[in-house]
Design a protein around this motif. Structure first.
Motif, PDB file in Angstrom:
ATOM      1  N   VAL A  43      79.681 -49.606  76.010  1.00 48.04           N
ATOM      2  CA  VAL A  43      80.372 -48.396  76.454  1.00 48.04           C
ATOM      3  C   VAL A  43      79.614 -47.838  77.649  1.00 48.04           C
ATOM      4  O   VAL A  43      78.508 -47.305  77.496  1.00 48.04           O
ATOM      5  CB  VAL A  43      80.447 -47.349  75.315  1.00 48.04           C
ATOM      6  N   ASP A  44      80.191 -47.971  78.832  1.00 45.60           N
ATOM      7  CA  ASP A  44      79.518 -47.528  80.052  1.00 45.60           C
ATOM      8  C   ASP A  44      79.115 -46.057  79.953  1.00 45.60           C
ATOM      9  O   ASP A  44      79.936 -45.197  79.624  1.00 45.60           O
ATOM     10  CB  ASP A  44      80.433 -47.705  81.270  1.00 45.60           C
ATOM     11  N   GLY A  45      77.848 -45.776  80.227  1.00 48.42           N
ATOM     12  CA  GLY A  45      77.368 -44.401  80.259  1.00 48.42           C
ATOM     13  C   GLY A  45      76.871 -43.859  78.931  1.00 48.42           C
ATOM     14  O   GLY A  45      76.278 -42.775  78.888  1.00 48.42           O
ATOM     15  N   LYS A  46      77.079 -44.605  77.843  1.00 52.76           N
ATOM     16  CA  LYS A  46      76.661 -44.106  76.524  1.00 52.76           C
ATOM     17  C   LYS A  46      75.150 -43.885  76.458  1.00 52.76           C
ATOM     18  O   LYS A  46      74.684 -42.868  75.935  1.00 52.76           O
ATOM     19  CB  LYS A  46      77.100 -45.095  75.439  1.00 52.76           C
ATOM     20  N   GLY A  47      74.370 -44.809  76.995  1.00 50.54           N
ATOM     21  CA  GLY A  47      72.917 -44.664  76.960  1.00 50.54           C
ATOM     22  C   GLY A  47      72.438 -43.464  77.750  1.00 50.54           C
ATOM     23  O   GLY A  47      71.503 -42.774  77.342  1.00 50.54           O
ATOM     24  N   VAL A  48      73.101 -43.190  78.877  1.00 51.91           N
ATOM     25  CA  VAL A  48      72.746 -42.028  79.692  1.00 51.91           C
ATOM     26  C   VAL A  48      72.988 -40.741  78.911  1.00 51.91           C
ATOM     27  O   VAL A  48      72.151 -39.831  78.879  1.00 51.91           O
ATOM     28  CB  VAL A  48      73.562 -42.026  81.005  1.00 51.91           C
ATOM     29  N   LEU A  49      74.146 -40.663  78.270  1.00 50.90           N
ATOM     30  CA  LEU A  49      74.488 -39.474  77.494  1.00 50.90           C
ATOM     31  C   LEU A  49      73.538 -39.277  76.314  1.00 50.90           C
ATOM     32  O   LEU A  49      73.044 -38.170  76.065  1.00 50.90           O
ATOM     33  CB  LEU A  49      75.933 -39.584  76.993  1.00 50.90           C
ATOM     34  N   LYS A 212      86.968 -35.708  65.766  1.00 48.77           N
ATOM     35  CA  LYS A 212      85.657 -36.354  65.654  1.00 48.77           C
ATOM     36  C   LYS A 212      85.052 -36.565  67.038  1.00 48.77           C
ATOM     37  O   LYS A 212      85.720 -37.063  67.948  1.00 48.77           O
ATOM     38  CB  LYS A 212      85.782 -37.664  64.886  1.00 48.77           C
ATOM     39  N   LEU A 213      83.771 -36.192  67.168  1.00 49.36           N
ATOM     40  CA  LEU A 213      83.061 -36.265  68.446  1.00 49.36           C
ATOM     41  C   LEU A 213      81.782 -37.086  68.293  1.00 49.36           C
ATOM     42  O   LEU A 213      80.755 -36.751  68.877  1.00 49.36           O
ATOM     43  CB  LEU A 213      82.738 -34.847  68.938  1.00 49.36           C
ATOM     44  N   ASP A 214      81.838 -38.137  67.513  1.00 45.95           N
ATOM     45  CA  ASP A 214      80.653 -38.926  67.183  1.00 45.95           C
ATOM     46  C   ASP A 214      81.031 -40.406  67.102  1.00 45.95           C
ATOM     47  O   ASP A 214      82.115 -40.793  67.516  1.00 45.95           O
ATOM     48  CB  ASP A 214      80.062 -38.449  65.845  1.00 45.95           C
ATOM     49  N   LYS A 215      80.147 -41.221  66.545  1.00 45.45           N
ATOM     50  CA  LYS A 215      80.365 -42.671  66.537  1.00 45.45           C
ATOM     51  C   LYS A 215      81.533 -43.098  65.654  1.00 45.45           C
ATOM     52  O   LYS A 215      82.000 -44.234  65.743  1.00 45.45           O
ATOM     53  CB  LYS A 215      79.086 -43.416  66.146  1.00 45.45           C
ATOM     54  N   ASP A 216      82.046 -42.211  64.811  1.00 44.04           N
ATOM     55  CA  ASP A 216      83.248 -42.542  64.047  1.00 44.04           C
ATOM     56  C   ASP A 216      84.435 -42.821  64.971  1.00 44.04           C
ATOM     57  O   ASP A 216      85.368 -43.535  64.583  1.00 44.04           O
ATOM     58  CB  ASP A 216      83.609 -41.418  63.069  1.00 44.04           C
ATOM     59  N   GLY A 223      89.704 -43.499  69.748  1.00 40.82           N
ATOM     60  CA  GLY A 223      89.776 -43.103  71.145  1.00 40.82           C
ATOM     61  C   GLY A 223      88.588 -43.628  71.924  1.00 40.82           C
ATOM     62  O   GLY A 223      87.958 -44.617  71.541  1.00 40.82           O
ATOM     63  N   ASP A 224      88.284 -42.948  73.023  1.00 44.38           N
ATOM     64  CA  ASP A 224      87.207 -43.363  73.915  1.00 44.38           C
ATOM     65  C   ASP A 224      85.895 -42.703  73.509  1.00 44.38           C
ATOM     66  O   ASP A 224      85.792 -41.470  73.482  1.00 44.38           O
ATOM     67  CB  ASP A 224      87.560 -42.995  75.357  1.00 44.38           C
ATOM     68  N   LEU A 225      84.895 -43.521  73.200  1.00 45.26           N
ATOM     69  CA  LEU A 225      83.619 -42.994  72.722  1.00 45.26           C
ATOM     70  C   LEU A 225      82.912 -42.183  73.798  1.00 45.26           C
ATOM     71  O   LEU A 225      82.334 -41.129  73.516  1.00 45.26           O
ATOM     72  CB  LEU A 225      82.730 -44.148  72.258  1.00 45.26           C
ATOM     73  N   ALA A 226      82.947 -42.658  75.054  1.00 39.20           N
ATOM     74  CA  ALA A 226      82.282 -41.931  76.137  1.00 39.20           C
ATOM     75  C   ALA A 226      82.892 -40.547  76.324  1.00 39.20           C
ATOM     76  O   ALA A 226      82.177 -39.575  76.595  1.00 39.20           O
ATOM     77  CB  ALA A 226      82.366 -42.732  77.436  1.00 39.20           C
ATOM     78  N   SER A 243      83.254 -30.712  84.667  1.00 40.71           N
ATOM     79  CA  SER A 243      83.235 -32.154  84.940  1.00 40.71           C
ATOM     80  C   SER A 243      84.311 -32.855  84.131  1.00 40.71           C
ATOM     81  O   SER A 243      84.703 -32.399  83.062  1.00 40.71           O
ATOM     82  CB  SER A 243      81.863 -32.743  84.610  1.00 40.71           C
ATOM     83  N   GLN A 244      84.793 -33.975  84.652  1.00 45.20           N
ATOM     84  CA  GLN A 244      85.811 -34.767  83.969  1.00 45.20           C
ATOM     85  C   GLN A 244      85.146 -35.948  83.278  1.00 45.20           C
ATOM     86  O   GLN A 244      84.124 -36.449  83.735  1.00 45.20           O
ATOM     87  CB  GLN A 244      86.838 -35.283  84.989  1.00 45.20           C
ATOM     88  N   PRO A 245      85.729 -36.409  82.145  1.00 43.22           N
ATOM     89  CA  PRO A 245      85.168 -37.595  81.495  1.00 43.22           C
ATOM     90  C   PRO A 245      85.179 -38.779  82.455  1.00 43.22           C
ATOM     91  O   PRO A 245      86.204 -39.103  83.049  1.00 43.22           O
ATOM     92  CB  PRO A 245      86.124 -37.839  80.312  1.00 43.22           C
ATOM     93  N   ILE A 246      84.034 -39.402  82.620  1.00 39.93           N
ATOM     94  CA  ILE A 246      83.923 -40.548  83.504  1.00 39.93           C
ATOM     95  C   ILE A 246      83.071 -41.598  82.834  1.00 39.93           C
ATOM     96  O   ILE A 246      82.299 -41.300  81.925  1.00 39.93           O
ATOM     97  CB  ILE A 246      83.301 -40.157  84.874  1.00 39.93           C
ATOM     98  N   THR A 247      83.212 -42.848  83.277  1.00 36.04           N
ATOM     99  CA  THR A 247      82.509 -43.927  82.581  1.00 36.04           C
ATOM    100  C   THR A 247      81.018 -43.875  82.816  1.00 36.04           C
ATOM    101  O   THR A 247      80.240 -44.249  81.953  1.00 36.04           O
ATOM    102  CB  THR A 247      83.053 -45.293  83.023  1.00 36.04           C
ATOM    103  N   LYS A 248      80.596 -43.438  83.988  1.00 39.94           N
ATOM    104  CA  LYS A 248      79.179 -43.322  84.270  1.00 39.94           C
ATOM    105  C   LYS A 248      78.888 -41.898  84.708  1.00 39.94           C
ATOM    106  O   LYS A 248      78.961 -41.568  85.883  1.00 39.94           O
ATOM    107  CB  LYS A 248      78.760 -44.318  85.347  1.00 39.94           C
ATOM    108  N   PRO A 249      78.655 -40.996  83.708  1.00 38.19           N
ATOM    109  CA  PRO A 249      78.597 -39.565  84.005  1.00 38.19           C
ATOM    110  C   PRO A 249      77.433 -39.162  84.881  1.00 38.19           C
ATOM    111  O   PRO A 249      76.362 -39.753  84.829  1.00 38.19           O
ATOM    112  CB  PRO A 249      78.478 -38.937  82.610  1.00 38.19           C
ATOM    113  N   THR A 250      77.659 -38.127  85.669  1.00 37.63           N
ATOM    114  CA  THR A 250      76.600 -37.508  86.451  1.00 37.63           C
ATOM    115  C   THR A 250      76.102 -36.307  85.672  1.00 37.63           C
ATOM    116  O   THR A 250      76.874 -35.406  85.364  1.00 37.63           O
ATOM    117  CB  THR A 250      77.127 -37.040  87.819  1.00 37.63           C
ATOM    118  N   LEU A 251      74.844 -36.308  85.295  1.00 38.73           N
ATOM    119  CA  LEU A 251      74.298 -35.262  84.453  1.00 38.73           C
ATOM    120  C   LEU A 251      73.453 -34.298  85.291  1.00 38.73           C
ATOM    121  O   LEU A 251      72.861 -34.682  86.303  1.00 38.73           O
ATOM    122  CB  LEU A 251      73.427 -35.861  83.342  1.00 38.73           C
ATOM    123  N   ILE A 252      73.399 -33.065  84.854  1.00 36.31           N
ATOM    124  CA  ILE A 252      72.539 -32.097  85.528  1.00 36.31           C
ATOM    125  C   ILE A 252      71.145 -32.177  84.942  1.00 36.31           C
ATOM    126  O   ILE A 252      70.941 -32.584  83.810  1.00 36.31           O
ATOM    127  CB  ILE A 252      73.101 -30.667  85.366  1.00 36.31           C
TER     128      ILE A 252
END
Length: 253
Positions: A43-49, A212-216, A223-226, A243-252
């Motif tokens: 899942v692109d961006g999951k590790g960043v989040l 649900k907002l977790d690994k379930d 739906g989309d985990l990211a 910000s909009q949901p994106i595959t590789k999020p830009t974090l503050i």
């Protein structure tokens, strides 16, 4: 540049030798796994989040006097942590019936528990991380009675902190898993919260809709985990609110 020495690789993270004695670099992968890695996906961006969210929770715990292994975030995917001896237990705290508890006892998912339930699971992927009692833990020498008293206290303090933080942004903390490490200073030992705290290790439901907002989301193909993890980060202020949901999020920062 010298190649770093890999210490350990798990399903969601890699540990590398740290820059100083007693430290490790924890790298968050994009891999998503469920059912003891029988279901896998990148899942692109999951590790960043998860890196950023775990930093948020661990920093909050450190600030209220709950010791953790977290030192600082190094970059978008890595954080510097203290090296510790991990007690071979997963400590699960449940506030609402869900997942294996509902299956095991036939309790309807979503039933609010009258008090938090703390459970222990032996960390062994080959065995499927079986549930164990304090008697098993004592008999096999995984932790002393004093350790168990301290682990219970840490788990409940984490629960109080996390429940308050999440409810303040309209999210219910259904349950979560933590790991505990031993940190040695000469003959003195103290227990600290280790591993990570993220939507990978928590069940998080929208307080009003129950979404649900977790690994379930991944486990049950909801739906989309990211997108789910991004929503948690946005509500906590880890990401900009517009910000909009994106595959590789830009974090503050």
């Amino acid at each position: 540049m010298a190649r770093r020495k890999k210490i350990y690789e798990g399903k969601a993270k890699i540990l590398y030798e740290g820059p100083e004695p007693g430290t490790l670099v924890q790298y968050f992968k994009d891999d998503a796994t469920a059912f003891n890695a029988q279901k896998k996906e990148v899942v692109d961006g999951k590790g960043v989040l998860n890196n950023r969210l775990s930093e948020f929770f661990m920093t909050g715990l450190n600030n209220i006097g709950v010791p953790t292994h977290f030192i600082k975030r190094l970059n978008m995917r890595e954080q510097l942590v203290r090296s510790c001896e991990i007690i071979p237990l997963e400590v699960v705290v449940r506030n609402v019936a869900a997942g294996s508890l509902s299956k095991r006892l036939g309790i309807e998912e979503g039933t609010v528990l009258t008090r938090p339930i703390v459970e222990y699971y032996y960390k062994d992927d080959k065995l499927g991380d079986p549930m164990v009692t304090e008697e098993h833990i004592a008999a096999f020498g995984w932790a002393s009675q004093q350790d168990m008293d301290d682990i219970l206290s840490l788990a409940l303090r984490v629960n109080d902190f996390m429940s308050g933080v999440m409810m303040a942004v309209g999210i219910r903390l259904v349950d979560f898993k933590i790991e505990i490490g031993r940190l040695y200073d000469g003959d003195y030992q103290r227990l600290i919260v280790a591993d990570e705290i993220s939507p990978d290790s928590c069940r998080l439901w929208d307080a009003e809709s129950g979404q649900k907002l977790d690994k379930d989301v991944f486990r049950r193909d909801l739906g989309d985990l990211a997108d789910a993890y991004t929503e948690v980060a946005r509500r906590l202020g880890v990401m900009p609110k517009n910000s909009q949901p994106i595959t590789k999020p830009t974090l503050i920062n």
